[in-house]
Design a protein around this motif. Structure first.
Motif, PDB file in Angstrom:
ATOM      1  N   LYS A   1     -11.423  -6.472   0.914  1.00 10.59           N
ATOM      2  CA  LYS A   1     -10.151  -7.138   0.648  1.00 10.59           C
ATOM      3  C   LYS A   1     -10.388  -8.270  -0.329  1.00 10.59           C
ATOM      4  O   LYS A   1     -11.473  -8.888  -0.264  1.00 10.59           O
ATOM      5  CB  LYS A   1      -9.587  -7.681   1.958  1.00 10.59           C
ATOM      6  CG  LYS A   1      -8.811  -6.638   2.737  1.00 10.59           C
ATOM      7  CD  LYS A   1      -8.245  -7.280   3.974  1.00 10.59           C
ATOM      8  CE  LYS A   1      -7.113  -6.454   4.537  1.00 10.59           C
ATOM      9  NZ  LYS A   1      -6.553  -7.076   5.723  1.00 10.59           N
ATOM     10  N   PRO A   2      -9.535  -8.711  -1.181  1.00 10.49           N
ATOM     11  CA  PRO A   2      -8.243  -8.063  -1.465  1.00 10.49           C
ATOM     12  C   PRO A   2      -8.442  -6.680  -2.114  1.00 10.49           C
ATOM     13  O   PRO A   2      -9.370  -6.494  -2.882  1.00 10.49           O
ATOM     14  CB  PRO A   2      -7.580  -9.050  -2.450  1.00 10.49           C
ATOM     15  CG  PRO A   2      -8.715  -9.781  -3.075  1.00 10.49           C
ATOM     16  CD  PRO A   2      -9.805  -9.840  -2.079  1.00 10.49           C
ATOM     17  N   VAL A   3      -7.505  -5.802  -1.746  1.00  9.68           N
ATOM     18  CA  VAL A   3      -7.671  -4.409  -2.133  1.00  9.68           C
ATOM     19  C   VAL A   3      -7.433  -4.190  -3.630  1.00  9.68           C
ATOM     20  O   VAL A   3      -6.434  -4.646  -4.174  1.00  9.68           O
ATOM     21  CB  VAL A   3      -6.682  -3.543  -1.334  1.00  9.68           C
ATOM     22  CG1 VAL A   3      -6.730  -2.098  -1.800  1.00  9.68           C
ATOM     23  CG2 VAL A   3      -6.978  -3.631   0.141  1.00  9.68           C
TER      24      VAL A   3
ATOM     25  N   ASP B   1      -6.912  -1.443   8.793  1.00  2.00           N
ATOM     26  CA  ASP B   1      -7.307  -2.844   8.637  1.00  2.00           C
ATOM     27  C   ASP B   1      -8.262  -3.193   9.780  1.00  2.00           C
ATOM     28  O   ASP B   1      -8.011  -2.839  10.936  1.00  2.00           O
ATOM     29  CB  ASP B   1      -6.034  -3.717   8.701  1.00  2.00           C
ATOM     30  CG  ASP B   1      -6.359  -5.177   8.443  1.00  2.00           C
ATOM     31  OD1 ASP B   1      -7.391  -5.437   7.798  1.00  2.00           O
ATOM     32  OD2 ASP B   1      -5.580  -6.039   8.904  1.00  2.00           O
ATOM     33  N   VAL B   2      -9.358  -3.873   9.445  1.00  2.01           N
ATOM     34  CA  VAL B   2     -10.330  -4.168  10.502  1.00  2.01           C
ATOM     35  C   VAL B   2      -9.853  -5.331  11.359  1.00  2.01           C
ATOM     36  O   VAL B   2      -9.887  -5.274  12.589  1.00  2.01           O
ATOM     37  CB  VAL B   2     -11.713  -4.470   9.887  1.00  2.01           C
ATOM     38  CG1 VAL B   2     -12.667  -4.969  10.963  1.00  2.01           C
ATOM     39  CG2 VAL B   2     -12.262  -3.219   9.231  1.00  2.01           C
ATOM     40  N   GLN B   3      -9.371  -6.370  10.692  1.00  2.00           N
ATOM     41  CA  GLN B   3      -8.995  -7.566  11.464  1.00  2.00           C
ATOM     42  C   GLN B   3      -7.538  -7.502  11.892  1.00  2.00           C
ATOM     43  O   GLN B   3      -6.632  -7.739  11.102  1.00  2.00           O
ATOM     44  CB  GLN B   3      -9.239  -8.816  10.627  1.00  2.00           C
ATOM     45  CG  GLN B   3     -10.677  -9.254  10.735  1.00  2.00           C
ATOM     46  CD  GLN B   3     -11.102 -10.077   9.557  1.00  2.00           C
ATOM     47  OE1 GLN B   3     -10.429 -10.139   8.525  1.00  2.00           O
ATOM     48  NE2 GLN B   3     -12.252 -10.714   9.683  1.00  2.00           N
TER      49      GLN B   3
ATOM     50  N   LEU C   1       0.837  -1.221   0.000  1.00  2.00           N
ATOM     51  CA  LEU C   1       0.000   0.000   0.000  1.00  2.00           C
ATOM     52  C   LEU C   1       0.862   1.257   0.000  1.00  2.00           C
ATOM     53  O   LEU C   1       0.627   2.219  -0.730  1.00  2.00           O
ATOM     54  CB  LEU C   1      -0.875   0.021   1.269  1.00  2.00           C
ATOM     55  CG  LEU C   1      -2.170  -0.766   1.251  1.00  2.00           C
ATOM     56  CD1 LEU C   1      -2.842  -0.721   2.620  1.00  2.00           C
ATOM     57  CD2 LEU C   1      -3.105  -0.189   0.206  1.00  2.00           C
ATOM     58  N   LYS C   2       1.879   1.233   0.855  1.00  2.00           N
ATOM     59  CA  LYS C   2       2.771   2.400   1.002  1.00  2.00           C
ATOM     60  C   LYS C   2       3.402   2.758  -0.342  1.00  2.00           C
ATOM     61  O   LYS C   2       3.450   3.922  -0.748  1.00  2.00           O
ATOM     62  CB  LYS C   2       3.860   2.042   2.030  1.00  2.00           C
ATOM     63  CG  LYS C   2       4.718   3.206   2.477  1.00  2.00           C
ATOM     64  CD  LYS C   2       5.575   2.754   3.662  1.00  2.00           C
ATOM     65  CE  LYS C   2       6.313   3.896   4.298  1.00  2.00           C
ATOM     66  NZ  LYS C   2       7.530   4.305   3.824  1.00  2.00           N
ATOM     67  N   LYS C   3       3.861   1.685  -1.029  1.00  2.00           N
ATOM     68  CA  LYS C   3       4.548   1.883  -2.302  1.00  2.00           C
ATOM     69  C   LYS C   3       3.640   2.589  -3.314  1.00  2.00           C
ATOM     70  O   LYS C   3       4.023   3.597  -3.932  1.00  2.00           O
ATOM     71  CB  LYS C   3       4.963   0.509  -2.862  1.00  2.00           C
ATOM     72  CG  LYS C   3       6.341   0.494  -3.453  1.00  2.00           C
ATOM     73  CD  LYS C   3       6.749  -0.930  -3.633  1.00  2.00           C
ATOM     74  CE  LYS C   3       7.615  -1.075  -4.851  1.00  2.00           C
ATOM     75  NZ  LYS C   3       7.863  -2.494  -5.119  1.00  2.00           N
TER      76      LYS C   3
ATOM     77  N   LEU D   1      -8.875   2.029  -4.383  1.00  2.00           N
ATOM     78  CA  LEU D   1      -8.309   2.675  -3.186  1.00  2.00           C
ATOM     79  C   LEU D   1      -7.777   4.065  -3.531  1.00  2.00           C
ATOM     80  O   LEU D   1      -8.075   5.054  -2.844  1.00  2.00           O
ATOM     81  CB  LEU D   1      -7.188   1.817  -2.579  1.00  2.00           C
ATOM     82  CG  LEU D   1      -6.537   2.476  -1.367  1.00  2.00           C
ATOM     83  CD1 LEU D   1      -7.455   2.457  -0.166  1.00  2.00           C
ATOM     84  CD2 LEU D   1      -5.213   1.812  -1.004  1.00  2.00           C
ATOM     85  N   LEU D   2      -7.023   4.125  -4.628  1.00  2.00           N
ATOM     86  CA  LEU D   2      -6.454   5.418  -5.029  1.00  2.00           C
ATOM     87  C   LEU D   2      -7.533   6.453  -5.298  1.00  2.00           C
ATOM     88  O   LEU D   2      -7.428   7.611  -4.893  1.00  2.00           O
ATOM     89  CB  LEU D   2      -5.617   5.238  -6.296  1.00  2.00           C
ATOM     90  CG  LEU D   2      -4.129   5.047  -6.064  1.00  2.00           C
ATOM     91  CD1 LEU D   2      -3.418   4.846  -7.395  1.00  2.00           C
ATOM     92  CD2 LEU D   2      -3.528   6.249  -5.337  1.00  2.00           C
ATOM     93  N   LEU D   3      -8.593   6.021  -5.937  1.00  2.00           N
ATOM     94  CA  LEU D   3      -9.709   6.921  -6.248  1.00  2.00           C
ATOM     95  C   LEU D   3     -10.309   7.490  -4.968  1.00  2.00           C
ATOM     96  O   LEU D   3     -10.553   8.690  -4.836  1.00  2.00           O
ATOM     97  CB  LEU D   3     -10.770   6.119  -7.016  1.00  2.00           C
ATOM     98  CG  LEU D   3     -11.629   6.920  -7.964  1.00  2.00           C
ATOM     99  CD1 LEU D   3     -10.792   7.353  -9.168  1.00  2.00           C
ATOM    100  CD2 LEU D   3     -12.811   6.064  -8.432  1.00  2.00           C
TER     101      LEU D   3
END
Ligand code: ADP
Length: 376
Positions: free
Chosen positions: A103-105, A50-52, A15-17, A110-112
């Motif tokens: 998930k899976p993301v 993250d929820v879990q 995600l960071k990347k 996500l970016l939007l």
């Protein structure tokens, strides 16, 4: 800045990347506890949660955050499959916004979402800024209005005082004329003249203020002898104030370029203030010096002086030192006009003062101001 909270390091890394590649600043936390600690210290625009997670889960973290004032504007995107749970906690959460991603993301989705939250955040920040500015402007205008009202009431009072004296003296004059008492007539006429002069000065100051406001204060600049006008002013001041000793130091010995009448007005203002605000002293020191290509002129009194906090403000329009405003008559516009005159001569004006010790008002102006083609 975005905070990613996930217990799985591989999720964090990917995600960071992606986010960093898209120009976002990213911070990370691998547990709910660590996230809460970070949120207490820093402000984030968005938290990807993250929820879990073992220990505190994502929803518990969100509930805890909702109580933090630092995170009031922060939006949260849950990484979860359970959309229903998100709706549940939305009710108690009144902050920047909530959303979720299954998930899976899907990185594009996500970016939007991240971009949308950032846009909303920027817009609400701009709105807040605008609101703060508007509130400041309203306060400023209210204060200006208050000052203006106060000024009108003081000005009317100041104009009325000499008017009343003139009326009184004229009644007395009539009686003296009836009695053919020429000597008393002369004395009373002189007093009427003094009061008219006071009125004249007040009206001239009021006119100057309105000219400054409308940008119509004109200057008639030419070369003149500074020493000569100073000698002349001091002579008149000595006649009008025989109780005061004027101690003059220094000479300019050269002609300077400026508006003679306006510079005279500043000098007179400094000296009359030095007399007015030093009722228990009988000395005024006047210094003029040529310092390189500039003139330094100062008037020092040994009067009431003033505290540091007033020293910058006394050049503001209508400003009078409140503690002493009852004791001394005035409109609080003389120094404002002086400042305008000196600045229009490309100079600086200032004061050094100590409460109870006295004040030194000074100005510095160039002898031959450059770029003064328009003569104003
Ligand atoms: P005015 O004297 O009519 O109030 P000025 O603009 O000349 O207006 O001065 C503004 C304020 O600065 C005065 O009200 C007074 O509080 C303060 N002040 C001016 N000159 C002196 C001085 N020589 N000593 C102490 N205070 C002064």
């Amino acid at each position: 800045m975005i905070l990613i909270v996930d217990d799985a390091p591989e999720n964090i890394i990917s995600l960071k990347k992606v986010l960093e590649k898209n120009g976002f600043e990213v911070d990370t936390a691998s547990s709910g506890d660590e996230a809460l600690k970070k949120i207490l210290k820093k402000s984030y625009v968005l938290i990807i949660l993250d929820v879990q997670m073992p220990g505190m889960d994502g929803f518990e973290v969100a509930e805890a955050i909702s109580g933090y004032s630092k995170a009031k504007e922060t939006a949260i995107i849950f990484l979860s499959a359970a959309s229903a749970n998100v709706n549940l906690i939305t009710r108690g959460y009144s902050s920047g916004g909530l959303d979720y991603i299954s998930k899976p993301v899907d990185m594009n989705v996500l970016l939007l979402k991240v971009k949308t939250f950032y846009r909303i955040y920027e817009q609400s920040r701009a709105l807040n800024e605008m609101q703060t500015k508007l509130l400041e402007e309203i306060e400023f205008r209210k204060e200006a209005e208050r000052k203006k009202d106060e000024f009108i009431s003081i000005a009317s009072h100041e104009l009325k005082t000499p008017m009343t004296s003139i009326k009184g003296y004229i009644q007395l004059l009539e009686r003296s004329i009836d009695k053919n008492d020429v000597e008393t007539v002369k004395i009373r006429l002189h007093k009427v003249q003094n009061q008219i002069e006071k009125l004249n000065l007040l009206v001239a100051d009021l006119l100057d203020i309105s000219k400054i406001e409308s940008g119509k204060l004109k200057f008639n600049k030419k070369y003149f002898s500074f020493d000569k006008i100073l000698d002349h002013i001091v002579e008149i001041m000595e006649q009008a104030n025989p109780q005061v000793k004027f101690i003059k130091k220094g000479q300019i010995n050269t002609e300077i370029f400026g508006d003679e009448m306006r510079i005279e007005q500043v000098i007179i203002n400094f000296i009359t203030n030095a007399i007015k605000y030093a009722p228990d002293s009988d000395e005024v020191h006047i210094t003029s010096e040529l310092r390189g290509s500039e003139i330094y002129f100062s008037v020092r009194d040994f009067g009431i002086g003033m505290a540091k906090e007033h020293q910058l403000q006394i050049f503001d329009k209508f400003y009078r030192v409140e503690e002493t405003s009852e004791r001394f008559q005035g409109l609080g516009i003389g120094l404002y006009i002086c400042q305008e005159i000196i600045e229009r001569h490309q100079g600086t004006i200032g004061v050094n003062s100590e409460p109870g010790e006295g004040s030194e008002f000074y100005f510095i102006i160039p002898v031959h101001p450059e770029k003064d083609i328009n003569n104003n």
